[in-house]
Design a protein around this motif. Structure first.
Motif, PDB file in Angstrom:
ATOM      1  N   PHE A 155       0.829  -1.214   0.000  1.00 50.73           N
ATOM      2  CA  PHE A 155       0.000   0.000   0.000  1.00 50.73           C
ATOM      3  C   PHE A 155       0.860   1.258   0.000  1.00 50.73           C
ATOM      4  O   PHE A 155       0.626   2.174  -0.788  1.00 50.73           O
ATOM      5  CB  PHE A 155      -0.929  -0.027   1.211  1.00 50.73           C
ATOM      6  CG  PHE A 155      -1.746   1.212   1.379  1.00 50.73           C
ATOM      7  CD1 PHE A 155      -2.910   1.395   0.653  1.00 50.73           C
ATOM      8  CD2 PHE A 155      -1.364   2.205   2.269  1.00 50.73           C
ATOM      9  CE1 PHE A 155      -3.669   2.550   0.795  1.00 50.73           C
ATOM     10  CE2 PHE A 155      -2.110   3.360   2.422  1.00 50.73           C
ATOM     11  CZ  PHE A 155      -3.265   3.535   1.688  1.00 50.73           C
ATOM     12  N   VAL A 156       1.864   1.311   0.873  1.00 48.18           N
ATOM     13  CA  VAL A 156       2.655   2.540   0.985  1.00 48.18           C
ATOM     14  C   VAL A 156       3.689   2.672  -0.132  1.00 48.18           C
ATOM     15  O   VAL A 156       4.152   3.783  -0.421  1.00 48.18           O
ATOM     16  CB  VAL A 156       3.360   2.628   2.360  1.00 48.18           C
ATOM     17  CG1 VAL A 156       2.341   2.650   3.476  1.00 48.18           C
ATOM     18  CG2 VAL A 156       4.353   1.488   2.562  1.00 48.18           C
ATOM     19  N   GLY A 157       4.061   1.562  -0.792  1.00 53.36           N
ATOM     20  CA  GLY A 157       5.113   1.616  -1.800  1.00 53.36           C
ATOM     21  C   GLY A 157       4.636   1.762  -3.231  1.00 53.36           C
ATOM     22  O   GLY A 157       5.425   2.134  -4.111  1.00 53.36           O
ATOM     23  N   LEU A 158       3.351   1.498  -3.471  1.00 53.49           N
ATOM     24  CA  LEU A 158       2.835   1.526  -4.842  1.00 53.49           C
ATOM     25  C   LEU A 158       3.051   2.859  -5.560  1.00 53.49           C
ATOM     26  O   LEU A 158       3.473   2.884  -6.720  1.00 53.49           O
ATOM     27  CB  LEU A 158       1.350   1.156  -4.840  1.00 53.49           C
ATOM     28  CG  LEU A 158       0.661   1.124  -6.204  1.00 53.49           C
ATOM     29  CD1 LEU A 158       1.268   0.053  -7.096  1.00 53.49           C
ATOM     30  CD2 LEU A 158      -0.840   0.899  -6.035  1.00 53.49           C
ATOM     31  N   PRO A 159       2.790   4.022  -4.934  1.00 53.49           N
ATOM     32  CA  PRO A 159       2.958   5.291  -5.667  1.00 53.49           C
ATOM     33  C   PRO A 159       4.380   5.523  -6.165  1.00 53.49           C
ATOM     34  O   PRO A 159       4.567   6.154  -7.210  1.00 53.49           O
ATOM     35  CB  PRO A 159       2.564   6.352  -4.621  1.00 53.49           C
ATOM     36  CG  PRO A 159       1.733   5.632  -3.624  1.00 53.49           C
ATOM     37  CD  PRO A 159       2.258   4.247  -3.575  1.00 53.49           C
ATOM     38  N   PHE A 160       5.389   5.027  -5.456  1.00 53.87           N
ATOM     39  CA  PHE A 160       6.768   5.249  -5.884  1.00 53.87           C
ATOM     40  C   PHE A 160       7.022   4.601  -7.242  1.00 53.87           C
ATOM     41  O   PHE A 160       7.695   5.182  -8.103  1.00 53.87           O
ATOM     42  CB  PHE A 160       7.741   4.678  -4.844  1.00 53.87           C
ATOM     43  CG  PHE A 160       7.755   5.427  -3.545  1.00 53.87           C
ATOM     44  CD1 PHE A 160       8.505   6.583  -3.398  1.00 53.87           C
ATOM     45  CD2 PHE A 160       7.011   4.988  -2.477  1.00 53.87           C
ATOM     46  CE1 PHE A 160       8.518   7.282  -2.203  1.00 53.87           C
ATOM     47  CE2 PHE A 160       7.011   5.674  -1.268  1.00 53.87           C
ATOM     48  CZ  PHE A 160       7.769   6.825  -1.132  1.00 53.87           C
ATOM     49  N   VAL A 161       6.496   3.403  -7.438  1.00 53.87           N
ATOM     50  CA  VAL A 161       6.723   2.689  -8.702  1.00 53.87           C
ATOM     51  C   VAL A 161       5.935   3.347  -9.834  1.00 53.87           C
ATOM     52  O   VAL A 161       6.468   3.597 -10.920  1.00 53.87           O
ATOM     53  CB  VAL A 161       6.341   1.204  -8.561  1.00 53.87           C
ATOM     54  CG1 VAL A 161       6.544   0.470  -9.886  1.00 53.87           C
ATOM     55  CG2 VAL A 161       7.168   0.545  -7.460  1.00 53.87           C
TER      56      VAL A 161
END
Length: 281
Positions: A155-161
């Motif tokens: 959830f917290v890492g998806l926007p970075f990719v």
């Protein structure tokens, strides 16, 4: 007439003045907010000597917490690499109702307080929640298990990719894809031999950022993890527990271990990204 090689030039010529002042400000700012705190972290564990540092890092509880944090962050980064790539592709290649809303929702984990995210995920995936209740009869439990840790990190890492890949896909000329199709390439061949090499450096950058965020994530994970020592306790929570017990040297030793492991992994990501960029240049 050949020019003789002069002394080693370590700065590039710039038409704008102020290099020395800018460099001094940059180094001072970097030292104040990054290097000095990291140096303090590196010095603090040695209060108890080498044996104390080794004992703090190699204890079964610390080993289990470090393993969970890094393995869960790696799994979440791989999941985000696949799903983030698909989301970025859909957002750049297709028009559909609600596209702007979907594009804005991607950034919500950046703005949402992590504690709120943790409470929401726990409410969804607990055994009495909407999703957890459906999975519970199948024997699948997500909340209060290591799987819940992975879910929170995804959830917290998806926007970075997504945000790392999206600009590259927008700049990628679609005529290249059309040319590959004209030459007889299948959709899979176009994706793996044309598109993937172009976005790979950006993908690695996004995956590295998502991994780093997952390793250090605290607020959204502690609610859904269950925080059981040796099973679902993450390293940041163990550090907080050590601090509450006034074991500052032990907490700093675990933090130092996380720092060293994260630095080595991110350094390898950067090296691989640089090698790919030079190969494509």
């Amino acid at each position: 007439m050949t020019r003789q090689a002069g002394p080693l030039v370590w700065k590039a010529h710039s038409p704008l003045p102020g290099f020395s002042l800018s460099l001094g400000f940059t180094l001072a700012y970097l030292s104040l907010f990054v290097l000095i705190p990291l140096a303090a972290l590196a010095i603090r564990p040695w209060e108890n000597g080498l044996d104390g540092v080794v004992a703090a890092i190699t204890s079964p509880r610390a080993q289990a917490a470090l393993r969970l944090s890094f393995v869960a962050a790696a799994v979440a980064a791989v999941v985000n690499a696949v799903m983030g790539g698909l989301l970025a592709w859909v957002l750049t290649r297709y028009e559909f109702p609600g596209k702007r809303l979907a594009d804005a929702v991607i950034d919500l984990p950046f703005a949402l307080p992590t504690a709120v995210a943790g409470i929401a995920l726990t409410a969804l995936y607990a055994q009495n929640g909407p999703i957890g209740g459906l999975l519970s009869p199948l024997g699948i439990k997500i909340a209060y298990t290591p799987v819940g840790v992975v879910v929170a990190m995804v959830f917290v890492g998806l926007p970075f990719v997504v945000r790392s890949i999206q600009p590259v896909l927008q700049d990628l000329d679609q005529e290249v894809e059309a040319a590959a199709e004209t030459l007889g390439a299948s959709p899979l061949q176009t994706a793996t031999r044309v598109i993937l090499p172009a976005i790979l450096p950006a993908l690695l950058s996004g995956v590295g950022l998502a991994f780093a965020r997952g390793v250090g994530e605290y607020g959204s994970v502690i609610f859904i993890a269950g925080n059981m020592p040796l099973r679902s306790e993450i390293a940041p929570l163990l550090i907080v527990t050590q601090l509450e017990q006034f074991d500052y040297a032990g907490a700093a030793a675990i933090g130092l271990a996380m720092l060293c492991l994260s630095f080595l992994i991110l350094l390898s990501f950067n090296g691989l990204q640089t090698a790919l960029a030079r190969r494509g240049a």
